[in-house]
Design an enzyme around this catalytic site. Structure first.
Site, short mmCIF file in Angstrom:
data_model
loop_
_atom_site.label_atom_id
_atom_site.label_comp_id
_atom_site.label_asym_id
_atom_site.label_seq_id
_atom_site.Cartn_x
_atom_site.Cartn_y
_atom_site.Cartn_z
N ARG A 88 1.81 -6.92 -9.17
CA ARG A 88 2.11 -6.29 -7.87
C ARG A 88 2.10 -7.29 -6.72
NH1 ARG A 88 -3.10 -2.90 -5.59
NH2 ARG A 88 -4.62 -4.59 -5.74
N GLN B 38 -7.95 -7.98 -8.45
CA GLN B 38 -7.96 -6.56 -8.88
C GLN B 38 -6.52 -6.11 -9.14
OE1 GLN B 38 -10.48 -3.42 -7.86
NE2 GLN B 38 -8.98 -2.40 -6.54
N GLU C 130 -1.53 8.44 -11.59
CA GLU C 130 -1.10 7.11 -12.07
C GLU C 130 -1.09 7.08 -13.60
OE1 GLU C 130 -3.97 4.51 -10.25
OE2 GLU C 130 -4.08 5.79 -8.48
N ASP D 89 -11.73 9.51 -7.80
CA ASP D 89 -11.28 8.28 -8.47
C ASP D 89 -11.64 8.42 -9.95
OD1 ASP D 89 -11.62 4.70 -7.71
OD2 ASP D 89 -10.40 5.82 -9.17
N ARG E 158 0.87 -1.20 0.00
CA ARG E 158 0.00 0.00 0.00
C ARG E 158 0.90 1.25 0.00
NH1 ARG E 158 -4.56 0.49 -1.73
NH2 ARG E 158 -5.45 -1.15 -0.40
N HIS F 2 0.93 2.69 -10.39
CA HIS F 2 0.00 3.21 -9.37
C HIS F 2 0.73 4.09 -8.34
CE1 HIS F 2 -3.32 3.27 -6.54
NE2 HIS F 2 -4.03 2.50 -7.30
O1 TA6 Z 1 -6.14 3.50 -9.15
C1 TA6 Z 1 -7.30 3.80 -8.40
C2 TA6 Z 1 -7.93 2.51 -7.92
O2 TA6 Z 1 -8.31 1.70 -9.00
C3 TA6 Z 1 -9.11 2.84 -7.01
O3 TA6 Z 1 -10.33 2.51 -7.63
C4 TA6 Z 1 -8.83 2.03 -5.76
O4 TA6 Z 1 -9.39 0.75 -5.89
C5 TA6 Z 1 -7.30 2.02 -5.78
O5 TA6 Z 1 -6.98 1.77 -7.13
C6 TA6 Z 1 -6.65 1.07 -4.82
O6 TA6 Z 1 -6.88 -0.25 -5.24
P1 TA6 Z 1 -6.26 -1.44 -4.31
O7 TA6 Z 1 -6.60 -2.70 -5.02
O8 TA6 Z 1 -4.77 -1.18 -4.23
O9 TA6 Z 1 -6.89 -1.27 -2.96
#
Ligand code: TA6
Length: 319
Positions: free
Chosen positions: A103, A98, A293, A231, A74, A186
């Site tokens: 990563r 996601q 990003e 966002d 994070r 990111h």
């Molecule tokens: O890049 C923005 C995003 O896609 C947000 O929608 C939020 O989900 C963020 O990334 C963090 O995502 P994560 O999977 O690292 O908690």
């Protein structure tokens, strides 16, 4: 071979101050002779620290970031590949987490190279160092290999110079099948006070607002303030036009140019979402970070068998 005529190798003079590279547990750290430094965690090839010569940290890293490979880190600069956001249904990436697997996989350190410092433009020291990291299909967990069965290779380069941090990703299709991907860097940037920053060069650009059911909008502001959960995916930006983060009174803090990455995501979780993320700490840290990003996320890039693609960013800190 008649070696008498062989030109002497042009190398870096050993007498010049050189960048130092150190390894600690799962991280690689590079420091320039002038003091700038970068730390990369092999988990995700995640840059977790970028300091200027005066020691100022440029990246945000949550106090509860998992640095042991148990969760994506994070903060810093997580690498998003081959999917951005929640994977779509009925797609090759559907079974991935996601933001994909890059990563949350263990990368390998491929080596470093530093700038040539000899010749007529001799400098006083080596003023840059490039660290390369690799990830390929065979290195993935069995779960990820099954979920996305394509022969790929990634080379992620992190280049530290006196005036910038550059990160770029080369994607290689080493298999016999085409595959498609989305990718994004990111980046979590450190700011003193979220209420005092403005983001410039987004005006008139189209963006998808993920806080408003992913509806499409046009940016009206020439200097975007961040006053709530934000966002947004800004699309089809000229990568050579820098995205500038400045203070409200116009002092530049960061300037980000890109190669091949024509989308830019702007994200701040704000208070409620920040509190809801167990690895985001302290809770009010949203006041001291902004994610800007660089990515290629609006459309799928199709990579044909044997082809490669490269994209990246260059972040210049405040002067
Ligand atoms: O890049 C923005 C995003 O896609 C947000 O929608 C939020 O989900 C963020 O990334 C963090 O995502 P994560 O999977 O690292 O908690």
């Amino acid at each position: 071979m008649d070696r008498s005529n062989k030109p002497s190798a042009i190398g870096v003079s050993p007498s010049l101050p050189q960048p130092t590279i150190s390894f600690r547990e799962n991280t690689v750290e590079a420091t320039l002779p002038t003091g700038e430094s970068v730390i990369v965690n092999l988990y995700g090839a995640t840059v977790t620290s970028w300091k200027l010569a005066n020691g100022d940290e440029q990246l945000f890293l949550s106090e509860k970031a998992h640095l042991d490979g148990s969760k994506p880190i994070r903060g810093g600069i997580p690498v998003v590949f081959p999917v951005f956001g929640p994977p779509p249904e009925n797609h090759a990436t559907s079974l991935l987490p996601q933001h994909g697997f890059a990563r949350n996989s263990n990368w390998e350190f491929l080596g470093k190279s530093s700038s040539e410092s000899l010749g007529k433009d001799r400098k006083d020291c080596d003023d840059s160092v490039k660290l390369d990291f690799g990830l390929s299909h065979s290195m993935l967990s069995e779960e990820f290999r099954k979920a996305w069965p394509y022969e790929f290779g990634l080379v992620y380069s992190v280049t530290l110079t006196k005036g910038a941090l550059e990160t770029s990703l080369q994607v290689q299709n080493k298999g016999s099948q085409n595959f498609e991907f989305k990718t994004l860097l990111h980046t979590y940037l450190n700011v003193d006070d979220i209420s005092n920053i403005r983001i410039k060069n987004l005006q008139s650009k189209t963006y998808v607002d993920k806080t408003q059911n992913a509806t499409s909008h046009t940016e009206a502001s020439s200097a975007l303030p961040i006053t709530q959960e934000t966002d947004r995916v800004y699309q089809a930006l000229d990568p050579k036009v820098p995205i500038v983060i400045s203070t409200a009174d116009g002092k530049d803090l960061f300037s980000i140019t890109r190669e091949m990455m024509t989308d830019v995501v702007v994200w701040n979780p704000w208070a409620e979402k920040a509190k809801g993320m167990a690895d985001f700490a302290p809770d009010d840290a949203y006041k001291k970070m902004i994610c800007v990003e660089a990515g290629s996320v609006s459309t799928w890039q199709t990579l044909e068998a044997g082809d490669s693609w490269e994209g990246g960013q260059s972040i210049r800190p405040k002067a």
